[in-house]
Design an enzyme around this catalytic site. Structure first.
Site, PDB file in Angstrom:
ATOM      1  CE  LYS A 113      -2.474   1.092   3.751  1.00 39.96           C
ATOM      2  NZ  LYS A 113      -2.310   2.508   4.168  1.00 39.96           N
ATOM      3  CG  ASP A 114       3.994   2.910   2.975  1.00 39.08           C
ATOM      4  OD1 ASP A 114       3.057   3.709   3.087  1.00 39.08           O
ATOM      5  OD2 ASP A 114       4.965   2.874   3.737  1.00 39.08           O
TER       6      ASP A 114
END
Length: 908
Positions: free
Chosen positions: A566-567
């Site tokens: 997600k990062d």
């Protein structure tokens, strides 16, 4: 085309596995169609017509989606059955070494490579492979549905046999139809959220059905492979598999997992294990009817037999009931002690202090049977029970306690303020905070006030449960304490401090059950980068070194795939995970600490999901070292472990892959660092990250995400015991990884599994020219990590669909944001497809993966239609006012989520 004429022949042509696919799938389709005709005749001509993709009458929405979901379930069961048939056929024709990834195959390769028996013996002695069943809410199936699936699978196995008469075969078909009908009538959607207690029952279901039996059989498969390929060497076979679970231990974000619930769950896991052992020892009593009058009593068995009878508390009665039957006497005595350990009030026996005591008694019986010439009985009957004890103990699975660093630090602060009233507490993770923790760790334990805030009292009570478990019949019942969102060594030392307050760390050196290991979980890109200095700092702390010495100087480290993805996107996440492992393994070598990695993978590619054997084989050289843990989440558990044959295969594949990597990786060219490759991957990772961040930092991205997916409505899908909440958020940091991946999967964007790769490769070649293109092709051919990344991206691109994605994008009310953001996704998709095909030399996506492509081509029309229905339902649901009208739309909307997830093969 309708239910009368639809055929699976076109979708599953003869080829791999021959006509078996056609036979099984057409049988299931015929029976399903018959159920439809009776239960919902209006669906005939609707459900299986790929061209019928538009609106359907309101009254048919729920049954249409339900039946599509059931077809996906049946399809998965059939594929599992046919794959099992294919493996059996291959082994029959070509021998056990022909099954890729099996122990026989791996040990054969190790022997051919010239690995000496001593090296293999040493590697096996320190090996431990630990699948960990988590409580992550990614599984919608209830135990009731899983039981129906199991019976359907068993009936398909029965139908494989040629021994049945036509009348008997028809009876089996009727039974199969009845189970499919029952699946229809049961319904898949949960009407209520499961409780933690129900989740515990869900987890134990797999142990009762398959894992108690099949896990020891994996060890036997290893033993058989060693006998075959190292016939002149006596290589001891330790039970290298263990099980862990997070169910009822993972309190990160789940207030229903309390200290009393965890204590109760430990009791349930213990009862299950001891009940199983009672059953297994009873079977030994029933079968081992050996008479001393025939074989005599081995000299070195007389004292163990007398000791066992004495410890049973009823020696005279046992001998009188089984005169002369020395092994029955022995195992009746053992059974009495198992009952006493389980808390049977009627038993007069001495309970076992630890599972090791029972394992030693079983080993004594094995040696005695060998001494009387019954070695085969010892191997077939007693050894599997001993392995069960060594694998499952009196705990079934070691329960991990997981909590967030924020809660841990708040607890430390609350306790410190009660101990030191009126004294200002330092800010968390400042030098002053760290100094405070260091001081408290070396001071005597103070009296802990009783009036703690609720959260702190609950946390301390949880550690008390852990402390009490150390003194129970299985000191390893609690496996570890996992700290999610670890950002500093101080976060981890705060866990040690609470453990000290709870009495888990004795003041003095001496003999004691060491506290469970404290495991950092590094989840974000920043945390992965910081992991090396954090661990170096941690290893300098005396209390940590002391606790590690008690555990053999081993430190486990958990790596998070979901939040790092997600990062930073798919490529950056995977590259940073690989680099972190190499750095941390080197830290361990420098500090003489054995680093063991725990991979927090999910089912989807975005959350680390990949073929087991290939994923392990692609780990950096020297980072497995015989020890590996990985999470098994939600739908992955049921797909791998619901049926005995598949469970055996999947567990053997996992364990054998660890053996292969441990012994072969140091010398494998595909894993050796090539500076040119590493430089290219570093550049590609940075370019990919920049491209991915441009997308997720777009103004309006979160609004687009919430509107163009069912992420807000996911809160109504009763997947797990965690409280229902709206997953929609105002900022990326507010979103948890599971709904993030879930939403991008449901709307067929799937950006979490490929976005940024195309731009990264195109930009790299633009700068490096023909040499860059040549190097990418070389890396694909020679670098195992890069090849796995490319292959998984290619599969994800195959599942993604920009036409379907556009229909979801149309739900976004802001036209400018919609065109801008979806335009970026569509453009990057085209670039990534083009660049991937250039690297692989292919002309079409996933042609190289025939089994994957075959399934995809079959289910795609039905998934596509489910997506179109979902778009329609989302529009109606959001437009409807609160009340009955909205509720009427909710059921089919939730079913559409299940349906699409079933077709894709994962929820998140």
């Amino acid at each position: 085309m309708n239910a009368e004429t639809f055929s699976t022949q076109a979708a599953f042509p003869a080829g791999e596995h021959g006509d078996e696919f056609t036979e099984v799938f057409e049988l299931l389709f015929e029976l399903l169609a018959d159920v439809i005709r009776i239960r919902q005749p209006g669906l005939t001509g609707v459900l299986f017509d790929p061209d019928r993709s538009g609106e359907i009458p309101d009254e048919l929405r729920v049954p249409a989606l339900q039946m599509t979901g059931i077809w996906f379930q049946l399809l998965s069961i059939a594929e599992e059955n046919v794959a099992m048939r294919a493996r059996r056929r291959l082994e029959t024709s070509n021998g056990p070494d022909s099954i890729a990834g099996s122990f026989s195959n791996v040990v054969a390769g190790v022997a051919r490579a010239g690995v000496e028996a001593d090296e293999l013996r040493e590697a096996l002695a320190g090996m431990e492979v630990v699948p960990t069943i988590t409580a992550h809410p990614t599984e919608a199936k209830r135990v009731t549905v899983l039981e129906i699936h199991r019976r359907i699978y068993r009936l398909l196995v029965e139908l494989e046999s040629v021994r049945w008469t036509p009348r008997e075969r028809e009876a089996l078909r009727r039974s199969l139809r009845s189970e499919i009908d029952l699946l229809w009538m049961t319904g898949e959607l949960r009407l209520e959220k499961p409780t933690v207690e129900q989740e515990v029952a869900w987890g134990l279901h797999f142990f009762h059905e398959t894992l108690y039996l099949r896990t020891p059989e994996v060890i036997e498969a290893l033993a058989a492979a060693l006998r075959r390929h190292y016939p002149d060497d006596d290589i001891a076979v330790p039970p290298i598999l263990r099980w862990s679970t997070w169910i009822a231990g993972d309190r990160d974000g789940n207030p229903f997992v309390t200290a009393p619930v965890t204590r109760w769950a430990l009791g349930e896991y213990r009862k299950a294990a001891l009940s199983r052992l009672e059953q297994r020892v009873t079977d030994l009593i029933r079968h081992l009817s050996i008479s001393a009058a025939v074989v005599g009593v081995p000299d070195d068995f007389a004292k163990p037999l007398a000791d066992a009878l004495h410890a049973s508390g009823q020696a005279a009665d046992i001998v009188a009931r089984n005169p002369g039957e020395i092994f029955r006497q022995y195992f009746v005595a053992v059974l009495e002690r198992v009952k006493a350990t389980a808390g049977d009030p009627a038993s007069k026996a001495k309970p076992y202090l630890t599972p090791n005591d029972l394992a030693r008694q079983l080993a004594v019986a094995e040696r005695a049977l060998v001494a009387v010439g019954a070695a085969e009985l010892a191997a077939a009957r007693v050894r599997p029970v001993r392995w069960e004890v060594e694998i499952f103990g009196f705990r079934t699975a070691a329960l991990d306690i997981r909590q967030n660093s924020t809660v841990i630090n708040r607890t430390v602060a609350a306790i410190w303020q009660r101990i030191h009233p009126g004294v200002a507490i330092p800010e968390v993770n400042t030098p002053a905070w760290r100094a405070m923790i260091d001081r408290e760790l070396i001071r005597p334990v103070p009296e802990i006030p009783a009036d703690l805030p609720e959260e702190a009292a609950e946390t301390l009570a949880t550690f008390a449960v852990v402390r009490d478990s150390r003194d129970g019949p299985d000191p390893t019942a609690v496996g570890s304490i996992i700290l999610s969102m670890t950002t500093s060594a101080a976060d981890l030392l705060a866990v040690y401090l609470i453990a000290k307050y709870a009495g888990l760390i004795p003041e003095e050196e001496g003999r004691f059950h060491p506290m469970p290991p404290v495991i950092p979980l590094f989840e974000t890109i920043d945390d992965l980068v910081a992991a090396e200095p954090i661990m170096l700092d941690l290893f300098e702390q005396p209390v940590v070194r002391r606790m590690m010495r008690e555990r053999g100087s081993v430190q486990e480290i958990m790596l998070g795939y979901s939040d790092s993805n997600k990062d930073g996107g798919f490529l950056c996440s995977n590259w940073e995970l690989a680099k972190a492992q190499k750095r941390l393994a080197e830290v361990g070598r420098r500090r003489k600490v054995r680093i063991s990695f725990f991979h927090g993978r999910g089912g989807s590619v975005s959350r680390g999901g990949a073929p087991t054997g290939r994923a392990i084989a692609a780990q950096p050289a020297g980072t497995v070292g015989g020890r590996l843990r990985l999470t098994e989440q939600g739908e992955v558990v049921s797909s791998k472990y619901a049926n005995k044959g598949t469970a055996l295969y999947q567990l053997e594949l996992l364990a054998a892959s660890v053996v292969a990597h441990t012994l072969k990786s140091p010398g494998e060219a595909a894993l050796k660092p090539v500076p040119e490759h590493e430089d290219a991957l570093e550049a590609l990772s940075g370019l990919s990250l920049a491209s991915y961040r441009r997308l997720i930092e777009q103004p309006g991205l979160i609004d687009y995400f919430n509107a163009a997916s069912p992420v807000e409505e996911l809160a109504h899908l009763k997947l797990g015991s965690r409280p229902a909440r709206r997953f929609g958020a105002r900022a990326l940091a507010d979103l948890r990884a599971i709904p993030w991946v879930f939403a991008w999967s449901q709307n067929r964007h799937l950006v979490t599994g490929w976005y940024g790769m195309g731009t990264a490769m195109r930009s790299y070649v633009k700068v490096m020219g023909d040499d860059g293109r040549r190097l990418l092709a070389e890396m694909y051919a020679q670098n195992r990590f890069f090849r796995l990344v490319i292959d998984e991206v290619e599969k994800t691109l195959t599942i993604a669909d920009m036409e379907i994605a556009a229909a979801y994008a149309a739900l976004v009310p802001d036209a400018e944001a919609r065109e801008r953001i979806f335009g970026m996704v569509r453009q990057e998709y085209a670039v990534t497809v083009e660049e991937v095909l250039k690297v692989t030399g292919g002309s079409e996506l996933s042609v190289r993966f025939p089994a994957f492509r075959r399934r995809h081509d079959h289910v795609k029309p039905l998934i596509d239609r489910g997506n179109r229905w979902q778009v329609q339902l989302l529009g109606e649901y959001r437009a409807a006012s609160d009340g009955p009208a909205r509720e009427a739309i909710l059921a089919p909307l939730l079913l559409s989520m299940n349906c699409i997830a079933g077709g894709l093969g994962w929820t998140g």
